[in-house]
Design a protein around this motif. Structure first.
Motif, PDB file in Angstrom:
ATOM      1  N   MET A   1     -34.229  39.787 143.610  1.00 58.77           N
ATOM      2  CA  MET A   1     -34.736  40.407 142.543  1.00 58.77           C
ATOM      3  C   MET A   1     -35.671  41.396 143.301  1.00 58.77           C
ATOM      4  SD  MET A   1     -35.870  41.028 139.285  1.00 58.77           S
ATOM      5  CE  MET A   1     -36.837  41.889 138.376  1.00 58.77           C
ATOM      6  N   LYS A   2     -36.185  41.015 145.032  1.00 63.58           N
ATOM      7  CA  LYS A   2     -35.884  41.951 145.822  1.00 63.58           C
ATOM      8  C   LYS A   2     -35.050  42.204 146.311  1.00 63.58           C
ATOM      9  CE  LYS A   2     -40.249  39.944 147.934  1.00 63.58           C
ATOM     10  NZ  LYS A   2     -40.237  39.910 148.525  1.00 63.58           N
ATOM     11  N   LYS A   3     -33.598  41.520 146.087  1.00 64.27           N
ATOM     12  CA  LYS A   3     -32.246  42.989 146.355  1.00 64.27           C
ATOM     13  C   LYS A   3     -32.351  43.699 145.893  1.00 64.27           C
ATOM     14  CE  LYS A   3     -30.767  39.011 149.471  1.00 64.27           C
ATOM     15  NZ  LYS A   3     -29.599  38.875 149.826  1.00 64.27           N
ATOM     16  N   ALA A   7     -32.238  47.881 146.656  1.00 64.65           N
ATOM     17  CA  ALA A   7     -30.458  48.003 146.396  1.00 64.65           C
ATOM     18  C   ALA A   7     -30.716  49.856 145.231  1.00 64.65           C
ATOM     19  CB  ALA A   7     -29.668  47.575 145.693  1.00 64.65           C
ATOM     20  N   MET A   8     -30.901  49.416 144.326  1.00 68.53           N
ATOM     21  CA  MET A   8     -31.758  50.958 143.287  1.00 68.53           C
ATOM     22  C   MET A   8     -31.750  52.085 144.046  1.00 68.53           C
ATOM     23  SD  MET A   8     -31.997  48.711 140.102  1.00 68.53           S
ATOM     24  CE  MET A   8     -33.151  49.982 138.821  1.00 68.53           C
ATOM     25  N   SER A  13     -32.358  57.205 146.056  1.00 72.34           N
ATOM     26  CA  SER A  13     -32.531  57.973 147.609  1.00 72.34           C
ATOM     27  C   SER A  13     -30.744  58.800 147.896  1.00 72.34           C
ATOM     28  CB  SER A  13     -32.949  57.832 148.351  1.00 72.34           C
ATOM     29  OG  SER A  13     -32.272  56.110 149.298  1.00 72.34           O
ATOM     30  N   ILE A  14     -29.113  58.304 147.521  1.00 71.64           N
ATOM     31  CA  ILE A  14     -28.324  59.331 147.950  1.00 71.64           C
ATOM     32  C   ILE A  14     -28.409  60.169 147.319  1.00 71.64           C
ATOM     33  CG2 ILE A  14     -26.328  58.009 148.022  1.00 71.64           C
ATOM     34  CD1 ILE A  14     -26.650  55.689 149.192  1.00 71.64           C
ATOM     35  N   THR A  15     -28.817  59.798 145.944  1.00 71.68           N
ATOM     36  CA  THR A  15     -27.858  60.482 145.171  1.00 71.68           C
ATOM     37  C   THR A  15     -29.455  61.785 145.419  1.00 71.68           C
ATOM     38  OG1 THR A  15     -27.973  58.709 143.393  1.00 71.68           O
ATOM     39  CG2 THR A  15     -28.303  60.812 142.474  1.00 71.68           C
TER      40      THR A  15
END
Length: 146
Positions: A1-3, A7-8, A13-15
């Motif tokens: 769940m943490k992963k 990832a989200m 942040s990249i977006t």
């Protein structure tokens, strides 16, 4: 769940970073154009929004060309000062602000003399909206610097 959550967050942040770079690209697109090209583009935009006639277009292009040339010269002078790492004194800052405001007043008077009353009121509304938009961009830029 943490992963999944991590990832989200990374994707989000990249977006956001990509969108900021895209906005900066639009701002820099005008820097590559000549004074004449910028004046032509701005005149055509004003013609579309204010329905300028041929004579108004010619006069407006002349005004815009002069304004853009003066602005580019100021930017070059500012770059030179910035590279020499000299910070302006309070008096110099005051003089620059006064000069900028005087130029704005002159430009506004020239445009008012050129446009009809209806066109001028529409132009003022456009400038007001444009100013609000720019203030928002400045706030966003400041947030990005932090």
């Amino acid at each position: 769940m943490k992963k999944i959550v991590c990832a989200m967050l990374v994707m989000a942040s990249i977006t956001v970073a990509a969108q900021r770079d895209e906005m900066r690209g639009r701002e820099n697109s005008m820097k590559d154009l000549t004074t004449e090209q910028i004046a032509t583009l701005q005149t055509k935009k004003m013609t579309l929004s204010l329905d300028l006639n041929e004579e108004q277009q010619k006069k407006m292009k002349s005004l815009i060309t002069n304004h853009v040339a003066a602005r580019k010269a100021k930017m070059e002078a500012q770059k030179a000062k910035k590279e020499s790492r000299e910070k302006p004194t309070a008096e110099e800052k005051y003089a620059m602000q006064m000069e900028r405001l005087d130029a704005k007043i002159v430009q506004k008077r020239e445009i008012k003399a050129l446009l009809t009353e209806a066109q001028y009121s529409k132009w003022e509304k456009m400038q007001h909206r444009k100013g609000k938009h720019r203030k928002g961009e400045r706030k966003e830029a400041r947030r990005g610097e932090r």
